[in-house]
Each structure stands twice: as structure tokens, then as C-alpha cells.
Design a protein around this motif. Sequence first.
Motif, short mmCIF file in Angstrom:
data_model
loop_
_atom_site.label_atom_id
_atom_site.label_comp_id
_atom_site.label_asym_id
_atom_site.label_seq_id
_atom_site.Cartn_x
_atom_site.Cartn_y
_atom_site.Cartn_z
N LEU A 14 0.84 -1.20 0.00
CA LEU A 14 0.00 0.00 0.00
C LEU A 14 0.88 1.25 0.00
CD1 LEU A 14 -2.66 -0.98 2.70
CD2 LEU A 14 -2.87 -1.19 0.22
N VAL A 15 0.43 2.27 -0.72
CA VAL A 15 1.03 3.61 -0.69
C VAL A 15 -0.07 4.57 -0.25
CG1 VAL A 15 2.11 5.46 -2.00
CG2 VAL A 15 2.72 3.06 -2.46
N ILE A 16 0.19 5.34 0.80
CA ILE A 16 -0.77 6.32 1.31
C ILE A 16 -0.19 7.70 1.03
CG2 ILE A 16 -2.11 7.06 3.30
CD1 ILE A 16 -0.31 3.75 3.49
N ASP A 17 -0.86 8.48 0.22
CA ASP A 17 -0.32 9.77 -0.22
C ASP A 17 -1.38 10.85 -0.09
OD1 ASP A 17 1.43 11.62 -1.15
OD2 ASP A 17 1.64 10.77 -3.17
N ARG A 18 -0.94 12.09 0.11
CA ARG A 18 -1.87 13.21 0.21
C ARG A 18 -2.53 13.45 -1.14
NH1 ARG A 18 2.40 18.29 0.51
NH2 ARG A 18 3.59 17.72 -1.36
N THR A 19 -3.72 14.00 -1.10
CA THR A 19 -4.45 14.36 -2.33
C THR A 19 -4.54 15.88 -2.36
OG1 THR A 19 -6.50 14.05 -1.11
CG2 THR A 19 -5.76 12.21 -2.46
N GLU A 20 -3.57 16.49 -3.04
CA GLU A 20 -3.45 17.95 -3.02
C GLU A 20 -4.67 18.64 -3.61
OE1 GLU A 20 0.32 19.50 -4.32
OE2 GLU A 20 1.32 17.60 -3.91
N PHE A 21 -5.31 17.99 -4.56
CA PHE A 21 -6.43 18.66 -5.23
C PHE A 21 -7.69 18.70 -4.37
CE2 PHE A 21 -6.33 14.23 -6.39
CZ PHE A 21 -7.62 13.81 -6.21
N VAL A 58 2.30 -10.77 5.69
CA VAL A 58 1.59 -10.88 6.97
C VAL A 58 0.98 -12.27 7.11
CG1 VAL A 58 1.06 -8.42 7.17
CG2 VAL A 58 -0.52 -9.92 5.96
N ALA A 59 0.80 -12.70 8.35
CA ALA A 59 0.14 -13.97 8.64
C ALA A 59 -1.37 -13.78 8.65
CB ALA A 59 0.62 -14.50 9.99
N ALA A 60 -2.10 -14.88 8.72
CA ALA A 60 -3.55 -14.81 8.79
C ALA A 60 -3.97 -14.07 10.06
CB ALA A 60 -4.15 -16.21 8.77
N GLY A 61 -5.01 -13.23 9.95
CA GLY A 61 -5.49 -12.50 11.11
C GLY A 61 -6.10 -11.18 10.74
N GLY A 89 -5.21 9.55 0.05
CA GLY A 89 -5.76 8.41 -0.69
C GLY A 89 -4.85 7.20 -0.51
N ILE A 90 -5.41 6.00 -0.75
CA ILE A 90 -4.67 4.75 -0.61
C ILE A 90 -4.73 4.00 -1.93
CG2 ILE A 90 -4.47 2.56 0.65
CD1 ILE A 90 -5.96 3.84 2.95
N ARG A 91 -3.57 3.55 -2.40
CA ARG A 91 -3.53 2.71 -3.59
C ARG A 91 -2.62 1.50 -3.31
NH1 ARG A 91 0.07 6.92 -4.97
NH2 ARG A 91 2.15 6.19 -5.60
N GLY A 92 -2.89 0.43 -4.02
CA GLY A 92 -2.08 -0.78 -3.84
C GLY A 92 -2.95 -2.02 -3.76
N SER A 93 -2.45 -3.06 -3.08
CA SER A 93 -3.17 -4.34 -3.03
C SER A 93 -2.88 -5.05 -1.71
CB SER A 93 -2.77 -5.24 -4.19
OG SER A 93 -1.39 -5.58 -4.10
N ILE A 94 -3.84 -5.92 -1.32
CA ILE A 94 -3.68 -6.82 -0.18
C ILE A 94 -4.11 -8.20 -0.67
CG2 ILE A 94 -4.34 -7.36 2.19
CD1 ILE A 94 -5.13 -4.43 2.53
#
Length: 526
Positions: A14-21, A58-61, A89-94
Motif C-alpha cells: 500500500l502507498v498512502i499519499d496526500r491528495t493535493e487537489f 503478513v500472517a492470517a489474522g 488516498g490509498i492505492r495498492g493491493s492486499i
Amino acid sequence: WTFTVGQGGGRVDLVIDRTEFVAGSMLDVDATLLNARSQRVQWSNVKARRYAQIRTDVAAGDYTLVIRGGAEGTPANGFSNYGSLGSYGIRGSITNAGPKDTQAPATPVPGADYLTLRNHNGQTFTGARFGFLSDGYATYPAKTDLAVTFEGSNCQLQWTSFDMEVSSGCQYDYVEVRAGDTVARYCGKTLPPTQTFTSARSVTVTLHSDEAEEESGFQLQFQCDEVVPTPVPTVPTRVPPTSVPDTFVPPTPAPATSAPDTLVPPTPAPATSAPDTLVPPTPAPATSAPATLAPSVDTLVPLTPAPATSAPDATVPPTPAPVTPAPETAVPTPPPTPTPTPTPTPTPAATRLTLRNDNGRTVSATSGTISDGYSTYVSEKDVSVTVLGDNCLVTWTSFDVEDSENCKYDWVELLSEGQPVGRWCGGSLPQQYRLTGSGFTVVLHSDEAVEGAGFVLDFECEAPPPTPVPVPWFTLKNENGGSVAAVSGKISDGYGTYAPELDLSMTVLGSNCVVTWTGFDVEDSE
């Protein structure tokens, strides 16, 4: 923001970045990933940057992503988190994330098995067991057929979550339960009923999916008892007669049909005149001679000749019948003594050990299972258990420990009589081992992050030799004048060199005692 990772673990990118707009220009992102125990898994506040990134296995949980305003430097030469405000905003995958109700309980049940079709496809689990079974995915994949079989009696399935593609007649995606001749298929969103199979010896749970429209799958709780062996029918044994008839009846001889030398002598007729005149009897027909008469072999009684068929002058004396011995008194034959059926020695119950509940214990056992005892083992642990037994066979049936180079983070180690046999991590089953020593130890070590589902192993050992009973040792020095009841032991004077002017004695109470001298040094004299 909270999410759940299913059995077998997953990866967070995951990348968590500011949303300037949208008013995010004043935000410096500070991100922390916490596990279900609120322990920090990873933290990120990239220096001289305004974004944060969480990238870890990460392990299950259950996990929580916490976002705060970060700080950098000092308020005089930088800024504090007081002024770090804005949108992000958050982008990426789990990978392998899904609803919480498709996973194992947050609080593990001691002794329960946590199985998934994803990790245990094609496996068969036998005997008394209970635990949880799920598909093992956040969303099960397309075009798959996965199955697990339980061999036991009175197996019960209780569904706790169910989410499959809806279709008429469950023709696309479904979960099938097969128990003996009973087959049931389920699909849709409704929980199937709780089922108990009293007559079937095995239950197979299968998940089938087609090429499209997959859902979050299922979870159920299962419990099975040991299989009760089918009794072998007893074939009745025919008992021979225990008595013999008191009267022996000889067989009636067949009538003579050819040779004249097989004639049976006839019964003589009674005298009709002078008792001193012997009238030859008329021979009786050969077919009616009683078989119970036998003439004396010493006296030949002349017979009136039968009508001559050839030479009338020749009188052929009859051939005496063989003497039939008088029947002996019949002695009943005693019936055979039945061989007692040995009472089978009961098989000791298998021992179930968990590192969670039995940490530090030493147990004597001939068979059983050892597991970590958690659905996901905890961090920063060093737990172990020791089994005493000879020539133990160790077989791993489940293994999921954080993988790393040279197993430097988390690992499971097997020792035999204190000597290391092997150390493992990752998701592959270690090989089977036959340990020739008199016991073994299993150790689980975990660091501060990234835990796995743990392990399960089966073991079979020979029983250790019995502990020898110490032989009692008596001395005349300590037991003088006393009596002891003992079946064996040793007696000595009790001194390095016995003292002068002594008269010491003791008595042993017992019968048929054998006395053997093993050491003797007393002053010699005439």
C-alpha cells in the motif's frame, strides 16, 4: 481502516499519499499497521517526503491501518503534527484479504484444527478431530476443484458462513458434501443446515467453481469421533458328542450271493428224541442267519447236507464264521478343552500436546500429535516440549512458519537427546525422521513480526524401558538389633574398617531366602 487476511497469510503493498487537489497539501502522512493484539507490524513516515508506504508479508489474522499527521524536524525548522492536516488516498493491493467471518476465530480454540481447502487440498484427516474448515481465500479462484476428507464416525458439520455464486440447481459454483451414499450440494448465500452423519465412515467436502463470478466462500466447524471397528461375526463351533451308546449293535451281514465258502452256519434244531442222539439240524436259509451267533471254533457240528447240485456223496462242512469279540465297555470321550481367548491389550490413547499449553513439559508417550496450539502462533516466543520414547518416528502433517534465508527469523527445530536434527521454516513439509535415541524435543521460535499458521506432527515411539527399582542397602551399623521385611537387598557391616569390640546383628523377615556373599574381610584366627 480494518481488514482481515485469510488462512495461509498474504501480502500488503500500500502507498498512502496526500491528495493535493482536495485540500491535502498540508498533510505529511504517518502510517502504522497493527495486528489484532494492537502490536505494530510496520510503520512508515518517509523523511523529506509526504507519503507513506506499507509493504510486508503478513500472517492470517485481523489488521488495522492507522493514519496520522506526521512531523519533521522542529516547529522552528520544519513542522509538528499539529499543523499536518489534509486529505489522503490509498492505492495498492492486499492479497488473500476477505471478510472476517470467513477466517478462524480471533481467539484460538485449544486443540482445534484450522484447515483450508487452499492449503490441504486432497488430504485425508482420520480419527477423533474437531476444528474449522474454510476455502482459505478472500475470494475463491475460478475453475477450481478442491476437497478435504474426514475419516471418522458421527461426523458433524456446522456452517458458520456461506457465500457462493447463486444458480438454479447449483450448476455453476457449489460446495458438495459426500458421506457414503449421501450427496448434497449447496450454493447461494444461505447457511446450509447442521449435519450429523451417524452411519458414514468418511465425509468429503468439495468446492467447485466455474470460469466466472466467484464469491468469498465458506467456513464450517467440524467434529468427528474415532471409527468404531465393525464386530466380526462369531461362527458357532460344532461340539462333538460327549457319550457313546451303551449297546453295540453289530451290522447285519449282506446275504451270500455267490461263493459257498462264505456260508453262515445255521441255527441247530432242538432235539426231539433221545438226548444222546444228535440229529443234524436243517440248515436255515443263508439270508436269515442271525449275525449275533458265532459257533465255537473248537467243536465242529455236522450238518445235514443241503440238496446236492452235483456230487451227492460229498459233505462240505461249513466254514466257521469269524469270532466277533464281545463289545468293550464304551468309555465316553471327553470334549476338547476350549482354548481361552486372550484378552486384547488395550491400545493406549494417543497423546495430544501443544507448545501453547505444554511448554517446558517432558512427557512419556508411545504415540500422539504435537502442534503449536495456535491458529497463528504469537510473536517473540520460544516454546518447546519433550517426548520420552525409543526409536521415535516423526511425521509432519502441516507446516507454515515465516520463511527467511537460513531460517533466521522464525523456525521450528527438532532435537534428539539434545542434539539438533534439523531446523525449518517456510511452507514445505519437513521430511519424515526415525530418531534412534530415547526421546526428542520440538522447539518453536518466533521474532517480533510476521507469524504463520504453525505446524502439526505425528509421532510413534517404542515404550521406554522401565525405571529400575533401587535395591535397599542395610548396614549392621545402622540397623543393629532391628528387623526388616524385604524381598531383596544388600547387607554390609557399614564401616570402612569395622570397630573393635562390637556385637552387631539384624534380622531379615522373608521365606526361601538366598544369601550370596560379595565381599568378605574379617580377622583370621584358629
